[in-house]
Structure formats: C-alpha cells, structure tokens
Scaffold this active site. Structure first.
Site, PDB file in Angstrom:
ATOM      1  N   SER A 142       0.841  -1.208   0.093  1.00 17.10           N
ATOM      2  CA  SER A 142      -0.053   0.078   0.091  1.00 17.10           C
ATOM      3  C   SER A 142       0.958   1.291  -0.092  1.00 17.10           C
ATOM      4  O   SER A 142       1.948   1.267   0.628  1.00 17.10           O
ATOM      5  CB  SER A 142      -1.065  -0.041   1.225  1.00 17.10           C
ATOM      6  OG  SER A 142      -1.521   1.201   1.417  1.00 17.10           O
ATOM      7  N   TYR A 155      -1.011  -0.918  10.267  1.00 10.22           N
ATOM      8  CA  TYR A 155      -1.095  -1.105   8.824  1.00 10.22           C
ATOM      9  C   TYR A 155       0.304  -0.566   8.194  1.00 10.22           C
ATOM     10  O   TYR A 155       0.594  -1.433   7.232  1.00 10.22           O
ATOM     11  CB  TYR A 155      -2.551  -0.415   8.218  1.00 10.22           C
ATOM     12  CG  TYR A 155      -2.566  -0.639   6.937  1.00 10.22           C
ATOM     13  CD1 TYR A 155      -3.236  -1.924   6.544  1.00 10.22           C
ATOM     14  CD2 TYR A 155      -2.564   0.174   5.770  1.00 10.22           C
ATOM     15  CE1 TYR A 155      -3.830  -2.246   5.417  1.00 10.22           C
ATOM     16  CE2 TYR A 155      -3.195  -0.023   4.682  1.00 10.22           C
ATOM     17  CZ  TYR A 155      -3.499  -1.241   4.189  1.00 10.22           C
ATOM     18  OH  TYR A 155      -4.031  -1.458   2.976  1.00 10.22           O
ATOM     19  N   ALA A 157       3.016  -0.148   9.249  1.00 12.75           N
ATOM     20  CA  ALA A 157       4.300  -1.130   9.556  1.00 12.75           C
ATOM     21  C   ALA A 157       4.250  -2.442   8.724  1.00 12.75           C
ATOM     22  O   ALA A 157       5.274  -2.814   8.228  1.00 12.75           O
ATOM     23  CB  ALA A 157       4.482  -1.309  11.042  1.00 12.75           C
ATOM     24  N   ILE A 188      -8.446   2.751  -3.205  1.00 12.78           N
ATOM     25  CA  ILE A 188      -9.243   2.025  -4.320  1.00 12.78           C
ATOM     26  C   ILE A 188     -10.587   1.828  -3.857  1.00 12.78           C
ATOM     27  O   ILE A 188     -10.802   1.469  -2.597  1.00 12.78           O
ATOM     28  CB  ILE A 188      -8.313   0.543  -4.491  1.00 12.78           C
ATOM     29  CG1 ILE A 188      -6.932   0.760  -4.827  1.00 12.78           C
ATOM     30  CG2 ILE A 188      -9.313  -0.262  -5.705  1.00 12.78           C
ATOM     31  CD1 ILE A 188      -6.565   1.472  -6.124  1.00 12.78           C
TER      32      ILE A 188
END
Ligand code: NAI
Length: 247
Positions: A142, A155, A157, A188
């Site tokens: 991401s 998230y 990390a 998205i």
C-alpha cells in the site's frame, strides 16, 4: 493478450474487492484458479466462482492466512486438486485503524499477523511448488507502507514490511527464475475503503494527481502484467498504482 492456459493461480482474500477483480481477470485469460478467503466468506467465494462460470476452472480453499497450519493444508489441497502452482497473489489484508495512543496490542498484532505474517506463511509454503515452474509472487502492499498515514501505525508497519519482504525474497529466488514483485495501491474503491470519513476522502482526492480513486480492476490489470511473460525482467519492483498520490 496474455495466455495463462494450464497455469494455476492462487489468490488470497479473493471473495470481494481487489482479490475478486484479480480472480476475474486471471479467469478471463484462461488460468485455473485457487481462490482463498476466510471461513465466513464461503458464500461470497461461491458467488465469484459462479461469475467465473465457464471461463475457467476455479475452486475455493478456506484458510486464515495468518495461521500457518491452515495455509499448509490449503497448499496441500491445491496440490491435490491441480497438481501444480504457477502464481501466488498475496492480496488478503485487513485494517484496524486507531491512533497509537489508543491502539491495543490486539489491534496491532492482528494487522501484523494477517497483512505481514500471512505473506510469510503463504510464500514460504507455496515456494516449493512455484520453483519448478519459475513461478511468480505478487504482493499487495500500500502507499501507506511508503508514506505512513494518520491512525494506521499497525497497517503502515505491516505494508512497509511487505515491501522489504518483496525485495529480500526477490534476491533469494531470482536464481530459480522466480520473480517477486509488489504493488502499492493508493485509494481503491472497495469495502475496505468505504469506512474512510468523507472529509478524508476529499483530501485524498485532492492529493491524487488524477483527481479520482482507483478501481479494483485497475489493480488487477497490473497484477496480471507482473505475473505474465511481458514482465520477464521485472523482479523486486514496487509498482505504485495510486493515480499520482505518492509522488
Ligand atoms: P477488502 O476488505 O474488500 O477485501 C479483503 C479480503 O481479504 C476479504 O475478502 C477478506 O475476507 C480477506 N481476508 C481478510 N483476512 C483474511 C485472512 N486472515 N485470511 C484470508 N483472507 C482474509 O479489501 P480490499 O480493498 O479488496 O483489499 C485487498 C488488498 O489491497 C489488502 O491487502 C489491502 O490492504 C490492499 N489495499 C487496499 C487499498 C484500498 O484502498 N482498498 C489500498 C491499498 C492496499
């Protein structure tokens, strides 16, 4: 354009969103599909298989990617069912957003277990099947793993870990002709992104050069390219797929 006839592709988290779009894309180019998701997603997996219909052969395999024993069983079952594996798409992922000040150890651990350890579990277990076929691994990271994001230390990390994992593994398995790449999507439009507050969505859109959010199919287009022979000299790459958000 692409030809995946007789190739077997495993997609984790395939019941909805980006994983579903990736599955439909591979099906449209003739791949045989092993679709994974957690037990509570069985009905949605059945729906994906009925959407695929006659286009290709598809089976589903229920397993929690964060649990090594379940992943081992899944890979054994895929071997029994299809006899081979050519592509692994590590797509399954979750969020448990909260500022670090309020985040519990459980919220931290759960995201690390699914989003990072899940990729270890699936890649390690699938590798012996991928090596003989000069297979490919595509990890979904991401933009948050590159840039960080408010309320997402866990998230960020995990997704930064996915980037390091991708680069390191690509160096280990390149000598077998196995390619390992990652995609770093921006925003998205899926269920995962639905929970983002409207104010935040407006800000993200403004920061995105193309001025819009991405679609799951646009991620699928990049995954199938990286898995194909068209990408034969690409490994260890992190492809930003974010409409210009990370620039
Ligand atoms: P989603 O929430 O719609 O789909 C995720 C799928 O993963 C679900 O079907 C879920 O049941 C499955 N899953 C969750 N935990 C699992 C586990 N332990 N084992 C197996 N399957 C599990 O989310 P979305 O948006 O389709 O996300 C797919 C991937 O893309 C995730 O890795 C996510 O982090 C990543 N991503 C998504 C972005 C977005 O804006 N939607 C942006 C950047 C990355």
């Amino acid at each position: 354009m692409y030809n995946f006839k007789n190739k077997v592709v495993l997609i984790t988290g395939a019941a909805q969103g980006i994983g579903k779009a990736i599955s439909l894309k591979f099906a449209s180019f003739g791949a045989k599909l092993a679709l994974n998701d957690i037990f509570t997603q069985e009905e949605n997996l059945k729906k994906v298989i009925s959407e695929i219909g006659e286009k290709s052969e598809a089976r589903y395999f229920l397993a929690d990617v964060s649990k090594l024993e379940e992943v081992k069983k899944m890979i054994q079952d895929i071997k029994k069912e299809f006899g081979r594996l050519d592509v692994l798409v590590n797509n399954a992922g979750i969020i448990r957003d909260r500022t670090l000040a309020k985040m519990t150890k459980e919220e931290w651990q759960k995201v690390i277990d699914v989003d990072l350890t899940g990729i270890f579990n699936c890649s390690k277990t699938a590798l012996p099947l991928l090596v003989p076929n000069q297979g490919k691994i595509i990890n979904i990271s991401s933009v948050v793993g590159q840039r960080g994001n408010f309320g997402q230390t866990n998230y960020a990390a995990a997704k930064a870990g996915v980037i390091g994992f991708t680069k390191a593994l690509s160096k280990e398995v390149g000598r077998f002709g196995v390619r390992v790449n990652a995609i770093a999507p921006g925003f998205i439009e899926t269920k995962m992104a639905e929970g983002v507050p409207d104010k935040m969505k407006t800000i993200i859109k403004q920061l995105t050069s193309l001025g819009r959010f991405g679609k799951p199919e646009e991620v699928a287009n990049a995954v199938i390219f990286l898995a194909s022979d068209e990408a034969s000299f690409i490994t260890g790459a992190i492809l930003n797929l974010d409409g210009g958000l990370a620039i």
